[in-house]
Design a protein around this motif. Sequence first.
Motif, mmCIF file in Angstrom:
data_model
loop_
_atom_site.group_PDB
_atom_site.id
_atom_site.type_symbol
_atom_site.label_atom_id
_atom_site.label_comp_id
_atom_site.label_asym_id
_atom_site.label_seq_id
_atom_site.Cartn_x
_atom_site.Cartn_y
_atom_site.Cartn_z
ATOM 1 N N THR A 189 0.824 -1.209 0.000
ATOM 2 C CA THR A 189 0.000 0.000 0.000
ATOM 3 C C THR A 189 0.854 1.253 0.000
ATOM 4 O O THR A 189 1.708 1.444 0.880
ATOM 5 C CB THR A 189 -0.937 0.025 1.222
ATOM 6 O OG1 THR A 189 -1.740 -1.156 1.214
ATOM 7 C CG2 THR A 189 -1.845 1.247 1.184
ATOM 8 N N THR A 193 -2.020 6.790 -0.471
ATOM 9 C CA THR A 193 -3.392 6.321 -0.649
ATOM 10 C C THR A 193 -4.043 5.918 0.667
ATOM 11 O O THR A 193 -5.191 5.475 0.676
ATOM 12 C CB THR A 193 -3.426 5.117 -1.611
ATOM 13 O OG1 THR A 193 -2.686 4.030 -1.033
ATOM 14 C CG2 THR A 193 -2.833 5.474 -2.960
ATOM 15 N N LYS A 194 -3.331 6.088 1.772
ATOM 16 C CA LYS A 194 -3.915 5.757 3.069
ATOM 17 C C LYS A 194 -4.876 6.867 3.502
ATOM 18 O O LYS A 194 -4.846 7.968 2.963
ATOM 19 C CB LYS A 194 -2.794 5.540 4.085
ATOM 20 C CG LYS A 194 -1.931 4.313 3.732
ATOM 21 C CD LYS A 194 -0.787 4.107 4.698
ATOM 22 C CE LYS A 194 0.045 2.894 4.298
ATOM 23 N NZ LYS A 194 1.190 2.659 5.220
ATOM 24 N N PRO A 195 -5.756 6.620 4.490
ATOM 25 C CA PRO A 195 -6.761 7.622 4.873
ATOM 26 C C PRO A 195 -6.132 8.951 5.289
ATOM 27 O O PRO A 195 -5.036 8.998 5.853
ATOM 28 C CB PRO A 195 -7.484 6.954 6.048
ATOM 29 C CG PRO A 195 -7.293 5.493 5.825
ATOM 30 C CD PRO A 195 -5.926 5.349 5.225
ATOM 31 N N PHE A 196 -6.859 10.038 5.016
ATOM 32 C CA PHE A 196 -6.369 11.372 5.354
ATOM 33 C C PHE A 196 -6.220 11.550 6.861
ATOM 34 O O PHE A 196 -5.236 12.141 7.328
ATOM 35 C CB PHE A 196 -7.321 12.444 4.794
ATOM 36 C CG PHE A 196 -6.958 13.841 5.222
ATOM 37 C CD1 PHE A 196 -5.877 14.500 4.659
ATOM 38 C CD2 PHE A 196 -7.705 14.496 6.207
ATOM 39 C CE1 PHE A 196 -5.532 15.786 5.062
ATOM 40 C CE2 PHE A 196 -7.375 15.776 6.612
ATOM 41 C CZ PHE A 196 -6.287 16.429 6.038
ATOM 42 N N ALA A 197 -7.164 11.058 7.630
ATOM 43 C CA ALA A 197 -7.136 11.216 9.089
ATOM 44 C C ALA A 197 -5.860 10.585 9.643
ATOM 45 O O ALA A 197 -5.586 9.408 9.412
ATOM 46 C CB ALA A 197 -8.363 10.582 9.717
ATOM 47 N N ASN A 199 -2.833 11.264 8.757
ATOM 48 C CA ASN A 199 -1.750 11.122 7.788
ATOM 49 C C ASN A 199 -0.531 11.945 8.215
ATOM 50 O O ASN A 199 -0.652 12.944 8.924
ATOM 51 C CB ASN A 199 -2.223 11.507 6.386
ATOM 52 C CG ASN A 199 -2.108 12.994 6.118
ATOM 53 O OD1 ASN A 199 -1.067 13.494 5.677
ATOM 54 N ND2 ASN A 199 -3.196 13.722 6.397
ATOM 55 N N ALA A 205 -6.589 18.810 3.111
ATOM 56 C CA ALA A 205 -7.404 17.660 2.711
ATOM 57 C C ALA A 205 -7.588 17.584 1.206
ATOM 58 O O ALA A 205 -7.589 16.486 0.627
ATOM 59 C CB ALA A 205 -8.764 17.725 3.404
ATOM 60 N N TYR A 208 -4.365 16.394 -0.449
ATOM 61 C CA TYR A 208 -4.160 14.989 -0.099
ATOM 62 C C TYR A 208 -5.073 14.095 -0.929
ATOM 63 O O TYR A 208 -4.629 13.059 -1.453
ATOM 64 C CB TYR A 208 -4.412 14.762 1.388
ATOM 65 C CG TYR A 208 -3.998 13.381 1.853
ATOM 66 C CD1 TYR A 208 -2.698 13.131 2.257
ATOM 67 C CD2 TYR A 208 -4.915 12.322 1.864
ATOM 68 C CE1 TYR A 208 -2.308 11.863 2.665
ATOM 69 C CE2 TYR A 208 -4.531 11.053 2.270
ATOM 70 C CZ TYR A 208 -3.230 10.832 2.672
ATOM 71 O OH TYR A 208 -2.843 9.571 3.065
ATOM 72 N N ALA A 209 -6.336 14.475 -1.062
ATOM 73 C CA ALA A 209 -7.283 13.682 -1.851
ATOM 74 C C ALA A 209 -6.866 13.626 -3.314
ATOM 75 O O ALA A 209 -6.955 12.574 -3.966
ATOM 76 C CB ALA A 209 -8.686 14.260 -1.718
ATOM 77 N N ALA A 212 -3.978 11.264 -3.538
ATOM 78 C CA ALA A 212 -4.419 9.894 -3.322
ATOM 79 C C ALA A 212 -5.094 9.342 -4.568
ATOM 80 O O ALA A 212 -4.861 8.185 -4.967
ATOM 81 C CB ALA A 212 -5.371 9.834 -2.129
#
Length: 350
Positions: A189, A193-197, A199, A205, A208-209, A212
């Motif tokens: 992984t 691509t891991k969750p924003f929360a 990070n 945000a 980051y999105a 991702a």
Amino acid sequence: MAEASFFHHPDYPVPGHGKVWFAATGDGAQLRFASWHPTTRPVRGTVLLIQGRAEFIERYSETVAELRRRGLHVLTFDWRGQGGSQRFVRRGRKGHVGWLRHYEADLALAMAEMQARFPQPNFVLAHSMGAALCLDAARRGALPVSRLVGIAPMLGLTLVRRPLAASRLASVLFWLGLGRCFVPGGGDTAIATKPFAGNRLTGDAARYARNATLSAAAYGLCVGDPTIAWVRTAFQLMRRLEAREAARQIRVPTLLIAAGQDPVVSTPAIERFAARLKTGRAIVFPEARHEILMESDPIRERFWAAFDAFIPGEDAAGSSAGEQGERGLVQAAVGGGDDAAAAGGAPAIP
């Protein structure tokens, strides 16, 4: 190797009129390079944009556009083992390099490409692992550029609780023949691509999105966690730069930008290193995380103000009072904008 090309994503397009090609290092590794001409005049030189671990060219499209608007040619590349460059493990998602000399060969090729193809003066803008490699090259007299800007250089790892034990374990496992294995608990992984929360990379945000989404789509350009050999190499590099004489050996005027909320690399280590520099200093952005170029607009604006103050040729007319203040701070640190030696230190920029 496949034909050199960009990965195009509709939500984050690569800047237009770019060129992409492969070039071979002295030890035969095929690296993917890309370049763009400036979009404004006068032309102020060339900047080599250098990534950190697990990154690839297309992630820096926004930065490339901003550099071009500053009248700069932009050259960049993917390190071996990541992005579109050659990989040396069967499981291509491993973030792998065998030896520190391999990264040195990559950087030497990038320097040669810049000197052969692009106008002077030449500058470097480098992030994290790439910034540490550039500092080591400058220490060895192998970074023939006018100025170096290093963002969150990898001079110590915050995310490793017991670095000495981790370094020794990586060496033992490497010599036992396990260098190409993931670090314990590692996998495919990609960190982006891991969750924003929670990070480690940015507080923005939206950026980051975007990254991702790009990383998920450009699956073949991404890597996951590092191998044991990569960790061993990283500790070797950091040990070189820990030596008290290392910073004093650097003669390239240098500006280090550190993140006050960096959970990846050690900001105190950056400050200590900068205090020993004869030709530069560090600035800390207190609220920033590791990837300052992927941070919120206010943080990025302060970064570009510092960059413009440090890289010759920019006109400060019309800038805000805050930008003017940051210019003054950086210019004072480098002797009023020339290449004279500057005192170390790491002021915080609120």
